[in-house]
Design an enzyme around this catalytic site. Structure first.
Site, PDB file in Angstrom:
ATOM      1  N   SER A 232       9.870 -24.409  30.971  1.00  0.00           N
ATOM      2  CA  SER A 232      11.212 -24.350  30.393  1.00  0.00           C
ATOM      3  C   SER A 232      12.079 -25.546  30.770  1.00  0.00           C
ATOM      4  CB  SER A 232      11.913 -23.054  30.810  1.00  0.00           C
ATOM      5  OG  SER A 232      12.188 -23.054  32.197  1.00  0.00           O
TER       6      SER A 232
ATOM      7  N   LYS B 240      17.205 -23.045  35.434  1.00  0.00           N
ATOM      8  CA  LYS B 240      17.826 -23.453  34.173  1.00  0.00           C
ATOM      9  C   LYS B 240      19.066 -24.307  34.463  1.00  0.00           C
ATOM     10  CE  LYS B 240      15.284 -20.846  31.316  1.00  0.00           C
ATOM     11  NZ  LYS B 240      14.263 -20.472  32.315  1.00  0.00           N
TER      12      LYS B 240
END
Length: 204
Positions: free
Chosen positions: A127, A164
Site C-alpha cells: 500500500s 498510511k
C-alpha cells in the site's frame, strides 16, 4: 597511558577524545587551549603537531576542526548503539512496547534514535510502494499520539495496525495509501501509534 606524551599533551588528547565522543566533532584550537590552560594558539598547535607525529591523531590543515583520532585504544570514534525493539504484533488496548509484542531487536546508532521512544515494524503489503516502503521492509517508528497532515504514520484501525499517510478532514480521518490501485480508508476511530521516520531494507 601515553608514555611518549607529556602530561599536557595527554590532557589535550583526552579532551579531544571526550569532545568527539560527546558532540560528534572535534574542538577548535581555541577550545583546546581554554580546556587545558594554554593562552597561546601557537603553543596548542605545537602540542597538536607532536601528538600527530606520535601517531595519535591526523589533522587536515585546510579545515579548522579536522582532527581524526587514530589511537586504536580510543572509544572516541565508536558510535554507541541502541537496540530498537521489533514489534511482531500490535494488539488493541495493549501498550505497543509490551514485552509479549517484541519479537526481536535491531541495532542502530544512538544519534539516529536520539532520545525518542522508537520501535520497528515489518511492513506487510504494497500500500505504500510509491513512498518507497515495500513489502517486507522494516520501518522505524517514533512513538507519538498525534500527526500532521501528510505524515506517514502507523495507525490502529479496526484492531489492526496499518501504515498510511495521515490527513485530518472535517469530520473524518483519511488514511491515504501510496499506491494508485488502493483506496483510502476513512474513519472517525483512528489511534495514532507513531510516525514513520526511517525505512530499512535487505537487498538480496
Amino acid at each position: 597511558m601515553y608514555p611518549d606524551l607529556s602530561q599536557r599533551q595527554t590532557d589535550i588528547l583526552e579532551y579531544i577524545k571526550r569532545v568527539i565522543r560527546e558532540k560528534g566533532y572535534p574542538p577548535s584550537v581555541r577550545e583546546i587551549g581554554d580546556a587545558v590552560g594554554l593562552m597561546s594558539s601557537s603553543t596548542v598547535h605545537g602540542h597538536l603537531q607532536t601528538i600527530e607525529e606520535k601517531g595519535y591523531i591526523r589533522r587536515d590543515p585546510t579545515k579548522p576542526r579536522a582532527i581524526e583520532i587514530l589511537d586504536s585504544s580510543s572509544d572516541a570514534n565508536e558510535k554507541k548503539t541502541v537496540f530498537v525493539p521489533i514489534i511482531g504484533k500490535v494488539t488493541a488496548g495493549q501498550p505497543i512496547l509490551a514485552q509479549e509484542n517484541i519479537e526481536d531487536t535491531f541495532p542502530l546508532p544512538v544519534d539516529v534514535v536520539n532520545s525518542d521512544t522508537v520501535f520497528m515494524l515489518r511492513v506487510k503489503g504494497e500500500s505504500m510502494i510509491d513512498a518507497g516502503i515495500m513489502d517486507g521492509d522494516l520501518i522505524l517508528v517514533r512513538q507519538q499520539k498525534v500527526a500532521r497532515n501528510g505524515e506517514i504514520v502507523v495507525a490502529m484501525i479496526d484492531e489492526e495496525a496499518t501504515v498510511k499517510r495521515f490527513y485530518k478532514e472535517k469530520t473524518l480521518i483519511r488514511l491515504q495509501p501510496e499506491n494508485p490501485y488502493m483506496e483510502p480508508i476513512y474513519s472517525q476511530d483512528v489511534t495514532i501509534l507513531g510516525k514513520v521516520i526511517g525505512v530499512f531494507r535487505i537487498l538480496h
